[in-house]
Design a protein around this motif. Structure first.
Motif, short mmCIF file in Angstrom:
data_model
loop_
_atom_site.label_atom_id
_atom_site.label_comp_id
_atom_site.label_asym_id
_atom_site.label_seq_id
_atom_site.Cartn_x
_atom_site.Cartn_y
_atom_site.Cartn_z
N LEU A 117 0.63 -0.98 -0.18
CA LEU A 117 -0.08 -0.22 -0.54
C LEU A 117 0.87 1.70 -0.23
N THR A 118 0.22 2.22 -0.92
CA THR A 118 1.12 3.85 -1.47
C THR A 118 0.99 4.64 -0.37
N PRO A 119 1.29 5.60 -0.45
CA PRO A 119 0.35 6.64 0.22
C PRO A 119 -0.64 7.26 -0.97
N LEU A 120 -0.73 6.78 -2.01
CA LEU A 120 -1.42 7.32 -2.95
C LEU A 120 -2.92 6.93 -2.86
N PRO A 121 -3.29 5.19 -3.28
CA PRO A 121 -4.43 4.67 -2.89
C PRO A 121 -4.97 4.66 -1.31
N LEU A 122 -4.07 4.87 -0.41
CA LEU A 122 -4.72 5.56 0.83
C LEU A 122 -5.19 6.74 1.12
N LEU A 123 -5.07 7.98 0.55
CA LEU A 123 -5.18 9.14 0.48
C LEU A 123 -6.68 9.04 -0.64
N LEU A 136 -11.00 9.79 -0.09
CA LEU A 136 -12.28 10.36 -1.31
C LEU A 136 -13.48 9.96 -1.75
N LEU A 137 -13.04 8.86 -1.92
CA LEU A 137 -13.83 8.02 -2.54
C LEU A 137 -14.88 7.74 -2.21
N LEU A 138 -14.78 7.26 -0.29
CA LEU A 138 -15.79 7.34 -0.09
C LEU A 138 -16.95 8.56 0.29
N ALA A 139 -15.60 9.49 0.99
CA ALA A 139 -16.26 11.04 0.43
C ALA A 139 -17.60 11.12 -0.11
N ALA A 140 -16.91 10.73 -1.40
CA ALA A 140 -17.72 11.36 -2.52
C ALA A 140 -18.65 9.91 -2.98
N ALA A 141 -19.00 8.73 -2.39
CA ALA A 141 -20.07 7.95 -2.58
C ALA A 141 -21.10 8.82 -1.42
N TRP A 142 -20.30 9.09 -0.65
CA TRP A 142 -21.94 9.20 0.68
C TRP A 142 -22.64 10.80 0.15
N TRP A 143 -21.37 11.57 -0.74
CA TRP A 143 -22.20 12.89 -1.31
C TRP A 143 -23.11 12.27 -2.03
#
Length: 589
Positions: free
Chosen positions: A145-151, A155-162
């Motif tokens: 796991l690199t920083p890119l997927p961890l970030l 963001l994807l979860l926030a977009a799905a909730w919105w």
């Protein structure tokens, strides 16, 4: 290794170190210029196991100084000697010893040079390292796991909730409307959870077919005693109802606030069907059919949540022709007979009611059979009362539907999940485009055909003779097609005379009844059976095509018989003002 050089002036052979390759010097014998040739480059070795290290990957100390060029002029005073090594060649031996002298040793690098070397090494290591967003932070089950997927994950979860809160809510899916006939079998029924009492779960009647679509796994019991209704429909091109299959999205309910805590609430009154272009709130309301059954079902009577015997009878709009009820303390027994309308049969029932402050015992028992059919002939529905339950079955082509006013379901996880339900609307009298709306929001516009409207029957010839009575259409028509109106009126007049004759027979039976009961009229026409054995055949009205084709109104005691109507012709379930009227004295006007 040493390089042998021949002086072009004196032809002496000189041997110098290979570090002087490519330079010029003076011959110690003749003082002429001598070119020291550079050694030929080695031939490339074609061996995959060998690696040629590039020159730029070698490291040197910046403090090492290259050796100075040989001062061949300072050796000119020496005696030239041949390269063969004779005794007179002492000067040549000195030159060879000087040329073959070992390389100077590099002095230790200074601290500053060491720091610069370490800095160079760090820069080279930094150039070879991957960027920060590709460096491994943690390894999970062999996955780096690199920083890119961890970030990206938050963001994807926030977009799905919105998207869940603001995105859904587009129109629901609505199938094409289907014209149907409707027969309501039992009124006041509801789905109840069994709470310790014995209840009959939905099953199939023997010899009818498979189990219903609700199934026993749901654990629910269909029981009489609430506000719901069992309705049976059958498709028909000229049906009196239209059926919409609606798949309503969870997101629509969320956006419109049709929720209660963690449940979604769908009210039948929230739907409406109105002509396209009319303002909201001007349409008609549907009935909400939330369950459907392809086979016969059982309804629970013993576990009913009521002691009102009317809950086990057909809807209130279909009143029994005879209803006898006896009350003895808390026990209520009765007999209901249907003989003249769309429902035929008898039912014996009993219940326990509240008495002298004692609460009523819930539950009903009944025995008998009722057969209900649509006025046009089908579907035919049979309700078989068997003590603590009633089995309902219907002929081929019909579908049982559980109808209620409100549907409460747990909210779905996805806003795109759909609630599948059916809406049954009265079919509009006029065709055209109609809009189906939910909670003030238009869902879809559909085209509906005009409901079949039979031509009203011509006035009864007896009614036409009344002062101010209706005139036949052939008498008032000025159309070139009035000839056809004459033919239609003649046919209707013949049927009207038959209808008036049936009314006359009923009038004669009424007179005989009143003579035997001191002027009292019967409560129902069924009391005329001893006086008119062919009563059911006489109740058919050939002019309007209805059965029963007459509406009986018992007159109050002491009323003037010659001025009190007791029997009207029936058209579409209402009194036909263009038909004949039977009065209490037996006259027809």
């Amino acid at each position: 290794m040493p390089i042998d050089v021949t002086c072009p002036g004196c032809s002496k052979t000189l041997r110098v170190h290979d570090r002087y390759a490519g330079r010029r010097g003076k011959c110690p014998a003749c003082g002429g210029a001598v070119e020291i040739p550079a050694p030929a480059p080695p031939e490339p070795i074609d061996d995959p196991q060998l690696e040629i290290v590039p020159e730029d990957r070698r490291t040197y100390s910046t403090h090492i100084q290259p050796p100075p060029a040989p001062d061949l002029a300072s050796l000119a005073a020496l005696d030239a000697a041949p390269a063969s090594g004779s005794a007179s060649s002492g000067g040549g031996d000195r030159i060879r010893r000087l040329a073959e002298a070992p390389e100077p040793v590099a002095e230790p690098a200074a601290p500053r040079a060491q720091a610069e070397r370490r800095s160079l090494q760090r820069r080279e290591a930094a150039d070879d390292a991957p960027p920060w967003y590709r460096r491994e932070l943690v390894s999970l089950f062999g996955l780096s796991l690199t920083p890119l997927p961890l970030l990206a994950i938050p963001l994807l979860l926030a977009a799905a909730w919105w998207w869940y809160l603001t995105g859904p809510g587009r129109p629901a899916h609505i199938s094409a409307p289907t014209p149907v006939f409707v027969v309501e079998v039992l009124d006041h029924a509801e789905v109840q959870m069994p709470t310790g009492r014995t209840g009959r779960v939905i099953t199939s009647l023997p010899g009818v077919g498979g189990a219903s679509s609700v199934g026993n796994a749901s654990g629910r019991v269909l029981s009489v005693g609430g506000s719901d209704t069992l309705m049976v429909t059958a498709p028909d091109g000229d049906g009196d109802q239209v059926l919409f299959n609606v798949k309503l999205k969870q997101g629509i309910l969320n956006n419109l606030g049709q929720t209660r805590k963690y449940d979604s609430v769908i009210n039948a009154d929230a739907f409406e069907l109105r002509p396209a272009g009319d303002p909201p709130g001007t349409g008609v309301k549907p009935r909400l059919a939330v369950e459907s059954f392809d086979a016969a079902i059982d309804l629970d009577l013993a576990g009913a949540d009521t002691s009102n015997y009317m809950a086990l009878l057909p809807p209130a709009s279909v009143k029994p022709d005879r209803l006898d009820v006896q009350k003895s303390g808390p026990l209520v027994t009765g007999h209901a007979e249907y003989a003249l309308g769309v429902t035929r049969g008898t039912v014996e029932f009993s219940a326990i009611r509240a008495y002298d402050g004692m609460p009523a015992s819930k539950g009903l028992t009944a025995n008998g059979m009722l057969i209900t059919r649509h006025p046009e002939g089908r579907p035919v529905v049979t309700a078989d009362y068997r003590g603590g339950s009633v089995g309902v079955s219907w002929d081929a082509g019909g579908t049982g539907r559980w109808v209620r006013n409100q549907l409460v379901e747990p909210s779905r996880t996805s806003p795109w999940s759909r609630y599948d339900l059916d809406l049954v609307f009265p079919r509009p009298a006029d065709g055209g485009r109609y809009t189906l709306a939910f909670a003030g929001r238009d869902l879809k516009t559909v085209s509906l055909s005009r409901m079949k409207q039979p031509a009203p029957p011509a006035p009864n010839p007896v009614a036409s003779q009344r002062p101010g009575g209706p005139a036949p259409a052939s008498k008032t028509s000025s159309s070139p097609l009035a000839y056809f109106d004459v033919l239609r009126d003649a046919r209707s007049q013949a049927k009207g005379l038959v209808s008036a004759n049936n009314m006359r027979q009923i009038g004669i039976a009424l007179m005989a009844y009143t003579d035997d009961h001191r002027g009292a009229f019967p409560e129902t026409l069924l009391d005329l059976r001893p006086y008119l054995p062919q009563l059911e055949q006489v109740l058919t009205n050939p002019r309007t095509g209805e059965r029963p084709g007459f509406i009986y109104v018992p007159p109050p005691r002491g009323a003037n018989p010659s001025a009190t109507p007791v029997l009207y012709e029936s058209y579409q379930g209402h009194r036909d003002l263009n038909g004949a009227i039977l009065y209490g004295d037996g006259s027809i006007r």
